[in-house]
Design a protein around this motif. Sequence first.
Motif, PDB file in Angstrom:
ATOM      1  N   HIS A 239      81.389  38.786 -11.926  1.00  0.00           N
ATOM      2  CA  HIS A 239      81.353  37.512 -12.651  1.00  0.00           C
ATOM      3  C   HIS A 239      82.375  36.471 -12.234  1.00  0.00           C
ATOM      4  CE1 HIS A 239      84.471  39.404 -14.772  1.00  0.00           C
ATOM      5  NE2 HIS A 239      84.096  39.232 -15.999  1.00  0.00           N
TER       6      HIS A 239
ATOM      7  N   GLY B  84      79.970  33.658 -13.185  1.00  0.00           N
ATOM      8  CA  GLY B  84      79.627  34.315 -14.443  1.00  0.00           C
ATOM      9  C   GLY B  84      78.993  33.410 -15.476  1.00  0.00           C
ATOM     10  N   ASP B  85      79.387  32.137 -15.523  1.00  0.00           N
ATOM     11  CA  ASP B  85      78.907  31.290 -16.601  1.00  0.00           C
ATOM     12  C   ASP B  85      77.472  30.803 -16.362  1.00  0.00           C
ATOM     13  OD1 ASP B  85      79.571  30.576 -19.124  1.00  0.00           O
ATOM     14  OD2 ASP B  85      80.552  28.697 -18.591  1.00  0.00           O
TER      15      ASP B  85
ATOM     16  N   SER C  90      75.216  32.945 -15.865  1.00  0.00           N
ATOM     17  CA  SER C  90      74.450  34.115 -16.298  1.00  0.00           C
ATOM     18  C   SER C  90      74.349  34.155 -17.814  1.00  0.00           C
ATOM     19  CB  SER C  90      75.176  35.361 -15.792  1.00  0.00           C
ATOM     20  OG  SER C  90      74.708  36.521 -16.411  1.00  0.00           O
ATOM     21  N   VAL C  91      73.332  34.835 -18.325  1.00  0.00           N
ATOM     22  CA  VAL C  91      73.278  35.073 -19.768  1.00  0.00           C
ATOM     23  C   VAL C  91      74.148  36.281 -20.111  1.00  0.00           C
ATOM     24  CG1 VAL C  91      71.306  36.663 -19.793  1.00  0.00           C
ATOM     25  CG2 VAL C  91      71.743  35.190 -21.769  1.00  0.00           C
ATOM     26  N   GLN C  92      74.547  37.031 -19.084  1.00  0.00           N
ATOM     27  CA  GLN C  92      75.404  38.187 -19.295  1.00  0.00           C
ATOM     28  C   GLN C  92      76.859  37.761 -19.163  1.00  0.00           C
ATOM     29  OE1 GLN C  92      73.051  40.593 -16.086  1.00  0.00           O
ATOM     30  NE2 GLN C  92      73.607  42.002 -17.681  1.00  0.00           N
ATOM     31  N   CYS C  93      77.765  38.652 -19.506  1.00  0.00           N
ATOM     32  CA  CYS C  93      79.172  38.418 -19.178  1.00  0.00           C
ATOM     33  C   CYS C  93      79.462  39.389 -18.056  1.00  0.00           C
ATOM     34  CB  CYS C  93      80.059  38.652 -20.394  1.00  0.00           C
ATOM     35  SG  CYS C  93      81.810  38.481 -20.001  1.00  0.00           S
TER      36      CYS C  93
END
Lengths: 494, 494
Positions: free
Chosen positions: A112, A346-347, A349-352
Amino acid sequence: MSAFQEYSSRDPENFLQKVKDLVSEKKLLSERFDKGKKVVEFAHPDQLELKLGLDIQPNSATTLELEDICQKVVKYSVKTGAPTFYNQLYHAVDTYGLAGSWLSDALNTNNHTFEVAPVFIVTERSVIQYIMNKFGFKTGDGIFSPGGSISNMYGMVLARHKRFPDIKQRGLLGSEKPLVVYTSEESHYSVVKGANWLGLGTDNVIKVKTDDRGRLVPAELERAVEQSKCEGKIPFFLNATAGSTVMGAYDDLEALSVICQKHEIWLHVDACWGGSAILSKRHRHLLKGSDQADSIAWNPHKMLGAPLQCSPFIVRHPGLLHEANCAAATYLFQQDKFYDVSYDTGDKSVQCGRKVDAFKLWFMLKARGENYFETLIDNTFEQASYLHKLVESTPGFRPAFTFGFNCTNVCFEYLPLRFRDQAETSEWKDELSKIPPKIKETMIKEGSLMIGYQPLPFKNKKNFFRMVLHCVPPPTKEDMEHIVQEIDRCGRNL
Amino acid sequence: MSAFQEYSSRDPENFLQKVKDLVSEKKLLSERFDKGKKVVEFAHPDQLELKLGLDIQPNSATTLELEDICQKVVKYSVKTGAPTFYNQLYHAVDTYGLAGSWLSDALNTNNHTFEVAPVFIVTERSVIQYIMNKFGFKTGDGIFSPGGSISNMYGMVLARHKRFPDIKQRGLLGSEKPLVVYTSEESHYSVVKGANWLGLGTDNVIKVKTDDRGRLVPAELERAVEQSKCEGKIPFFLNATAGSTVMGAYDDLEALSVICQKHEIWLHVDACWGGSAILSKRHRHLLKGSDQADSIAWNPHKMLGAPLQCSPFIVRHPGLLHEANCAAATYLFQQDKFYDVSYDTGDKSVQCGRKVDAFKLWFMLKARGENYFETLIDNTFEQASYLHKLVESTPGFRPAFTFGFNCTNVCFEYLPLRFRDQAETSEWKDELSKIPPKIKETMIKEGSLMIGYQPLPFKNKKNFFRMVLHCVPPPTKEDMEHIVQEIDRCGRNL
């Protein structure tokens, strides 16, 4: 503290060597799989639970016990790398892909920020660029997601955000009219699941009719769009399919892109299964028009043999992934870093936390070269063609569809002796539909072959077999002949 | 065809042995990491791109080239297993967890039907039951998701479906009133990202005030709920946090569950970071009330050292995962199979293909035993306490908060010499906030230590350091002393 000091004297790293040895010794990887071996040693769930000894104890298991568990895990697992496994859209794993997976797992990195994942961030960026080039995107962006279903959701979220950026803050309740998603009746069920999660509602997924090859009919799409408008709804998203799950259908992307542009509809291509054809000069025409798509989902973990999960998603609009998904967490994505923070992905993405998946694909492409994969893909299509010919020419077999086959999906029916030369009444059809489950049960219990079967209600079809051919291990004529012989052996007298 | 026949003569399986050797030789795994080594060999993105040679060629790379790539991947990757890596909520990987990962990757199995994943389906079922027991659920269900962010989305989707089952079909536009999500200002940003994806809208996420320890204030929640009702909105979901990202705060689950029951609000617990305390008799009180939660997300890939990704999600309502997510694809979840099809878990998931993650956790629990992990967790909390004492007693250091520390998050400020004994004006504070990035840059460039820093605007805090202690490798007093010394060395004269 002594408990874990004592424990580490067991030298757990040696255990990795045992895993490596087990993988080699049992010939789990495709290239050496012994064709005489069973594809599965079947045990019912309750038997398996007993054999494995699933309970967790206060104390550690011995190394011998753990080795025994690993042996059983291998014994009772389906050998997805066997040339007798065609049950799903994935198959054996490419060995260099697996090497990439083992290495990145040992490094245990979260993909990320550049700060923690320098090598993997640049690898992902590079392989995304490579994929964009292949599909004809001149600009854009991309990300690896945990699978095709979530990639398709990325497509819907970006489409929604591009057209209605306020929804991010206000939510869907603020919209004046329902947003409508179009997809073919042949398409993957993840489009419906995604519409549920994203709050669009499954009623707002319109399943458009397909032609005899399973391709979405453009005129039917136009009609459906007009109807939605009449009903006061907003057409906003088309999920086109490039390689549908059952029939292997490739929708006509060029024709669909014209309609989408006309009606301001986002064109997403679910190329999870059939996208690998893009690597073959002979077959990439199936994806003609992909450069006009707004977004594309591809799963090299399917036909191409990348290790599960390996799901690149690309989008033609630079910056949109970030805009649609960013939450700007101050504890992670600081702007006062000393390196180029545009590498902190990372930002977008919907994930962390996000597993490193790009490296596996990049490493296998690097190791094997493009030509190798092109040869694999061409061979797979050729073997599908050969199987189709066998199905046409072998007594008791017949293609499920008059058009032949799409992609590398060969769909066929098998008639035991007592069904042949009979009038095909509805009783006959009902009775015949019980045959695939029976043949499959025999094959699985003997461990000789695994092939999927299913009905296709919207084509008025009851249970038929569906062979899906993959690249790894490279299918051969002998494999195709074995399939026909084995089904005939198990089914002839049913 | 000759191209790939020729190629396979290279015996790619040997390459797996090289990966194994590289992992051992470079001591990538925690237990043997040489403390003298760098945590990272820093290179800027453009330099790294050149060093790796990212372009994909038509032809295969030689084995020597591939070995060179792997060496560089290891060299330039962050050594997340080093006792000097505390930059994120994850850390080293447990070696038995990694063995489970390598084995399941080699088997390349999709965890969606018993048919293709017999061993892994029963393993997942068993370890989910184990986790439910630990958190005090008497009934329920669960699934492994690709990470905590998606687990939190599972919670929201299930909450929405339980209360408003029509939304699945109709979508959110059909709702009369906006649905409101509550979460603490300290909570993870995935709650906001999830509300965006799910169509709820980020405006409908109410960030509730926290107390001085970073815990959501129950009375503030009540007030916020009443206010939402006055505004004609529907309170439906509370995300409580058990171990917040920065402050490590554990919300008071018992108090919150009373409020949730009163107002018919779903209580979800984001225990991704702090959930591992449940395995320790000494620290599990932090999660008191977890048995009252409707759903819980836990990431053993964080504190516990399971390989990334490893994210169990549990829900207290049996059947609801399936009801909320099912799409009943006929090509996958046939009901005419010869085994108990309740073992086909795929339709409970929002995914179709799903990586095997449960096995890694189960295998490491089996290998090490519960007591081992309890000892690890207790040690980690003890070392956090020791570090906090060092921070209190070492000149130039001071705790960031008066309360001390929560979970194993130790937050502190460092004052270079010229800042000490000065009036703490706003200029002084601005100037001090530039120090952590500078110290971090030095430490990363030297490869001596990686620790996160961040501001916390809602607590009126500028940049401060945040140490997050993990279980693997077990932190020691010497490690804690090294941290303090190293920061002092790099920062003293800034």
